[in-house]
Write an enzyme that holds these catalytic residues in place. Structure first.
Site, PDB file in Angstrom:
ATOM      1  CD  GLU A 199      -8.629 -11.811   3.077  1.00  0.00           C
ATOM      2  OE1 GLU A 199      -7.924 -11.644   2.712  1.00  0.00           O
ATOM      3  OE2 GLU A 199      -7.614 -11.742   4.720  1.00  0.00           O
ATOM      4  CB  CYS A 221      -9.970 -15.170   3.896  1.00  0.00           C
ATOM      5  SG  CYS A 221      -8.822 -15.175   5.241  1.00  0.00           S
ATOM      6  CB  CYS A 237      -5.888 -17.374   1.690  1.00  0.00           C
ATOM      7  SG  CYS A 237      -6.345 -16.905   3.644  1.00  0.00           S
ATOM      8  CG  HIS A 256      -5.185 -14.556   6.915  1.00  0.00           C
ATOM      9  ND1 HIS A 256      -5.034 -15.793   5.621  1.00  0.00           N
ATOM     10  CD2 HIS A 256      -4.722 -14.833   8.055  1.00  0.00           C
ATOM     11  CE1 HIS A 256      -4.817 -16.029   6.158  1.00  0.00           C
ATOM     12  NE2 HIS A 256      -3.760 -16.008   7.110  1.00  0.00           N
TER      13      HIS A 256
END
Length: 147
Positions: free
Chosen positions: A58, A89, A86, A56
């Site tokens: 992040e 993260c 999410c 991701h």
């Protein structure tokens, strides 16, 4: 007076990263990490390209910022991300002890708040900066997938 380096300025940089993800066929989420008005990390989703569910934006940005700073804690740093992080993260952001998170669009189904995840108690959170632009990009991506 509008400061040249405000939350909107840096969120626009995160949106540029999200557009790069869109162009690669990745879910269009982008992130930048800033310290003292300087971008020290920029990233976008790479889950398809890397065939890695943890890639991701992040997570990529946390790693890049930690490498830049030479340490695992992101004190005095702000992450600008185009979608609410999410649970995964949020956990990584918790452990990084990042000082501030600014995100554009809420994720009512998979965002950290809906999943019951928590951030570090000292982390400041601001949401809604360029929310319409981030949401529009996500909507265009998913409409394109459905065709």
């Amino acid at each position: 007076m509008v400061l040249p380096f405000d939350d909107t300025y840096f969120m626009k940089k995160a949106l540029q990263e999200a557009e790069a993800a869109f162009d690669k066929g990745e879910i269009p989420v982008g992130a930048v990490i800033v310290v003292k008005d300087r971008i020290i990390a920029r990233s976008h989703n790479l889950t398809e390209q890397l065939t890695d569910v943890t890639a991701h934006s992040e997570m990529q940005a946390i790693t890049a910022a930690a490498n830049f700073l030479g340490g695992k804690y992101l004190h005095n740093c702000t992450m600008y991300v185009t979608l609410e992080p999410c649970q995964m993260c949020a956990g990584a952001l918790y452990w990084s002890q990042i000082s501030k998170i600014v995100y554009a669009a809420n994720d009512p189904k998979r965002g950290y708040a809906a999943m019951g995840a928590q951030l570090h108690p000292k982390t400041e959170v601001i949401s809604g900066i360029l929310e319409l632009e981030a949401s529009d990009l996500l909507n265009r991506f998913f409409e394109k997938l459905r065709k």
